[in-house]
Design a protein around this motif. Sequence first.
Motif, PDB file in Angstrom:
ATOM      1  N   TYR A   1      14.521   5.172  -3.185  1.00  0.00           N
ATOM      2  CA  TYR A   1      13.887   4.020  -2.513  1.00  0.00           C
ATOM      3  C   TYR A   1      14.852   2.833  -2.434  1.00  0.00           C
ATOM      4  O   TYR A   1      14.991   2.185  -1.390  1.00  0.00           O
ATOM      5  N   LEU A   2      15.548   2.571  -3.553  1.00  0.00           N
ATOM      6  CA  LEU A   2      16.522   1.476  -3.545  1.00  0.00           C
ATOM      7  C   LEU A   2      17.690   1.784  -2.618  1.00  0.00           C
ATOM      8  O   LEU A   2      18.232   0.886  -1.953  1.00  0.00           O
ATOM      9  N   GLY A   3      18.128   3.081  -2.584  1.00  0.00           N
ATOM     10  CA  GLY A   3      19.217   3.446  -1.683  1.00  0.00           C
ATOM     11  C   GLY A   3      18.827   3.242  -0.232  1.00  0.00           C
ATOM     12  O   GLY A   3      19.656   2.800   0.585  1.00  0.00           O
ATOM     13  N   TRP A   4      17.564   3.513   0.098  1.00  0.00           N
ATOM     14  CA  TRP A   4      17.091   3.305   1.486  1.00  0.00           C
ATOM     15  C   TRP A   4      17.130   1.804   1.842  1.00  0.00           C
ATOM     16  O   TRP A   4      17.580   1.429   2.916  1.00  0.00           O
ATOM     17  N   HIS A   5      16.693   0.996   0.883  1.00  0.00           N
ATOM     18  CA  HIS A   5      16.732  -0.453   1.117  1.00  0.00           C
ATOM     19  C   HIS A   5      18.172  -0.958   1.236  1.00  0.00           C
ATOM     20  O   HIS A   5      18.484  -1.796   2.084  1.00  0.00           O
ATOM     21  N   LEU A   6      19.054  -0.408   0.374  1.00  0.00           N
ATOM     22  CA  LEU A   6      20.445  -0.846   0.406  1.00  0.00           C
ATOM     23  C   LEU A   6      21.108  -0.476   1.726  1.00  0.00           C
ATOM     24  O   LEU A   6      21.903  -1.249   2.274  1.00  0.00           O
ATOM     25  N   SER A   7      20.768   0.701   2.256  1.00  0.00           N
ATOM     26  CA  SER A   7      21.348   1.085   3.551  1.00  0.00           C
ATOM     27  C   SER A   7      20.871   0.156   4.666  1.00  0.00           C
ATOM     28  O   SER A   7      21.635  -0.196   5.562  1.00  0.00           O
TER      29      SER A   7
ATOM     30  N   LEU B   1       7.920  13.391 -15.755  1.00  0.00           N
ATOM     31  CA  LEU B   1       7.381  12.171 -15.131  1.00  0.00           C
ATOM     32  C   LEU B   1       8.459  11.094 -14.966  1.00  0.00           C
ATOM     33  O   LEU B   1       8.654  10.561 -13.865  1.00  0.00           O
ATOM     34  N   PHE B   2       9.171  10.749 -16.016  1.00  0.00           N
ATOM     35  CA  PHE B   2      10.159   9.670 -15.949  1.00  0.00           C
ATOM     36  C   PHE B   2      11.344  10.028 -15.044  1.00  0.00           C
ATOM     37  O   PHE B   2      11.879   9.180 -14.326  1.00  0.00           O
ATOM     38  N   LEU B   3      11.761  11.301 -15.084  1.00  0.00           N
ATOM     39  CA  LEU B   3      12.870  11.721 -14.241  1.00  0.00           C
ATOM     40  C   LEU B   3      12.506  11.634 -12.768  1.00  0.00           C
ATOM     41  O   LEU B   3      13.291  11.136 -11.940  1.00  0.00           O
ATOM     42  N   VAL B   4      11.329  12.077 -12.426  1.00  0.00           N
ATOM     43  CA  VAL B   4      10.888  12.024 -11.018  1.00  0.00           C
ATOM     44  C   VAL B   4      10.763  10.565 -10.559  1.00  0.00           C
ATOM     45  O   VAL B   4      11.178  10.211  -9.457  1.00  0.00           O
ATOM     46  N   LEU B   5      10.153   9.706 -11.415  1.00  0.00           N
ATOM     47  CA  LEU B   5      10.021   8.287 -11.045  1.00  0.00           C
ATOM     48  C   LEU B   5      11.402   7.621 -10.900  1.00  0.00           C
ATOM     49  O   LEU B   5      11.613   6.807  -9.995  1.00  0.00           O
ATOM     50  N   PHE B   6      12.348   7.988 -11.775  1.00  0.00           N
ATOM     51  CA  PHE B   6      13.684   7.418 -11.716  1.00  0.00           C
ATOM     52  C   PHE B   6      14.398   7.838 -10.443  1.00  0.00           C
ATOM     53  O   PHE B   6      14.993   7.002  -9.742  1.00  0.00           O
TER      54      PHE B   6
ATOM     55  N   LEU C   1       0.831  -1.203   0.000  1.00  0.00           N
ATOM     56  CA  LEU C   1       0.000   0.000   0.000  1.00  0.00           C
ATOM     57  C   LEU C   1       0.868   1.256   0.000  1.00  0.00           C
ATOM     58  O   LEU C   1       0.622   2.209  -0.775  1.00  0.00           O
ATOM     59  N   ARG C   2       1.895   1.272   0.865  1.00  0.00           N
ATOM     60  CA  ARG C   2       2.772   2.446   0.912  1.00  0.00           C
ATOM     61  C   ARG C   2       3.533   2.614  -0.398  1.00  0.00           C
ATOM     62  O   ARG C   2       3.746   3.738  -0.876  1.00  0.00           O
ATOM     63  N   TRP C   3       3.978   1.479  -0.982  1.00  0.00           N
ATOM     64  CA  TRP C   3       4.698   1.563  -2.259  1.00  0.00           C
ATOM     65  C   TRP C   3       3.783   2.100  -3.372  1.00  0.00           C
ATOM     66  O   TRP C   3       4.196   2.903  -4.204  1.00  0.00           O
ATOM     67  N   GLY C   4       2.534   1.700  -3.344  1.00  0.00           N
ATOM     68  CA  GLY C   4       1.591   2.201  -4.347  1.00  0.00           C
ATOM     69  C   GLY C   4       1.309   3.683  -4.186  1.00  0.00           C
ATOM     70  O   GLY C   4       1.257   4.432  -5.179  1.00  0.00           O
ATOM     71  N   LEU C   5       1.125   4.123  -2.919  1.00  0.00           N
ATOM     72  CA  LEU C   5       0.868   5.546  -2.676  1.00  0.00           C
ATOM     73  C   LEU C   5       2.079   6.385  -3.059  1.00  0.00           C
ATOM     74  O   LEU C   5       1.936   7.491  -3.637  1.00  0.00           O
TER      75      LEU C   5
END
Length: 439
Positions: free
Chosen positions: A42-48, A31-36, A12-16
């Motif tokens: 998001y990936l950097g947070w997971h990697l940390s 749009l694409f730049l912001v999503l990228f 749910l949080r990922w979708g929002l």
Amino acid sequence: MIPYNPWPGVLLRWGLLTAGLGVLGYLVNQLFLVLFLGTLIYLGWHLSNVARLEFWLRTDRRFEPPHGRGLWEDIFNHIYRLQKHHRQRRRRLIEMLQAFRESIDAMPDAAVVLRDDGEMQWWNSAAEHLLGLKWPKDAGLRLENLFRNPEFSEFIQRTYDKPEPIRLPSPVNESIVLDIRLVPYGRNQRLLLGRDVTRLQRLESMRRDFVANVSHELRTPLTVIQGVSETLVEADLEAADRHGLELIQQQAQRMGRLVEDLLQLSRLETSSRPADVAPVDVPAMLHSLRREAETLSGDREHFLQLDVRTQCQVLADEGELRSAFSNLVFNAVNYTPPGGAITLKWWCDKDGAHFSVTDTGIGIPAKHIPRLTERFYRVDRGRSTKTGGTGLGLAIVKHILQRYDARLAIESKPGVGSTFSCHFPIPMCYQDAAASRAG
């Protein structure tokens, strides 16, 4: 209880978040730049969080897990619970192992754990006192290299599951007698147990010496009584006096047989296997025993059958082997009603050589069979007295067979008959080449 599932909240949080980034990118027309950029963050947070988890697992400097948010908080807490459960389980196992070792260490018997290759893995304090083992100096060594005794070396290398226990002097003190046995357990492991039976051995030796001495001392007066009674029976006496003397003569003869059996049993218990064993021609011996059994049967007219299926011989002392076989054959004659059948059988197979005596006698109730080889044990005392037995025949048979690693098996059914079998292992068998070709 169903464990908490964090994935609906995560999705749910990922979708929002994706929707919010999409709206922002649409508003700024990127749009694409912001999503990228959002995906990279998001990936950097997971990697940390992965790095924090790896560092925590690698260093393990503290029991508390690192703090996290969302899914990572659940992951950290779940790993911490597993780690805590593992620590508790390991503590319980250590406590159980310690209690087990303390209980084994408190045993008065020596206990040595052997690996599948025969190396010593662990032992208790009694093994140090009785076997002279030293920890950790002797760990990983083979016990037969320290306990240098040919009989023990042969015992420890036996391949079958439960070899018969042996008695040997302790390597630390020869005055201490140990009863040593091997117990298989686990995966190809064995537990060696050594019990101090010095006192029991001394008591058994005293009992054997007492029986042997008393039996020996009785021989002379019994011989005198027999001689005098025989002389008086032959004299010209009244019928009543003659009858009394005949009773004295019969009882003296019976006591003489008892003394001879006691002396033989004492010799078997106090001496080891004869060193000069030789192949015994069992078929010829059985033919001779059959003729003697027919003479003993007399007017009772038993049907005696001899079934010899092999010319295999046995490595033994011929006198001892004849004594064992004759006891079984003559017992069958004495306890089989007139006209009954008695079969003597001799055969050989992959397990060794076998001799059996089967009769159609009165049979033996099952509860008595385990005690038949005890000294003076009788199933029917009145009938046994009439047959003139001493109550030592089967005990003598058992001791003779044990000297050659053989065993006695008994099968019986009241009113049907009995079968007494002697089973000799392969090492005690001798197959003569000429006899084999003739058979």
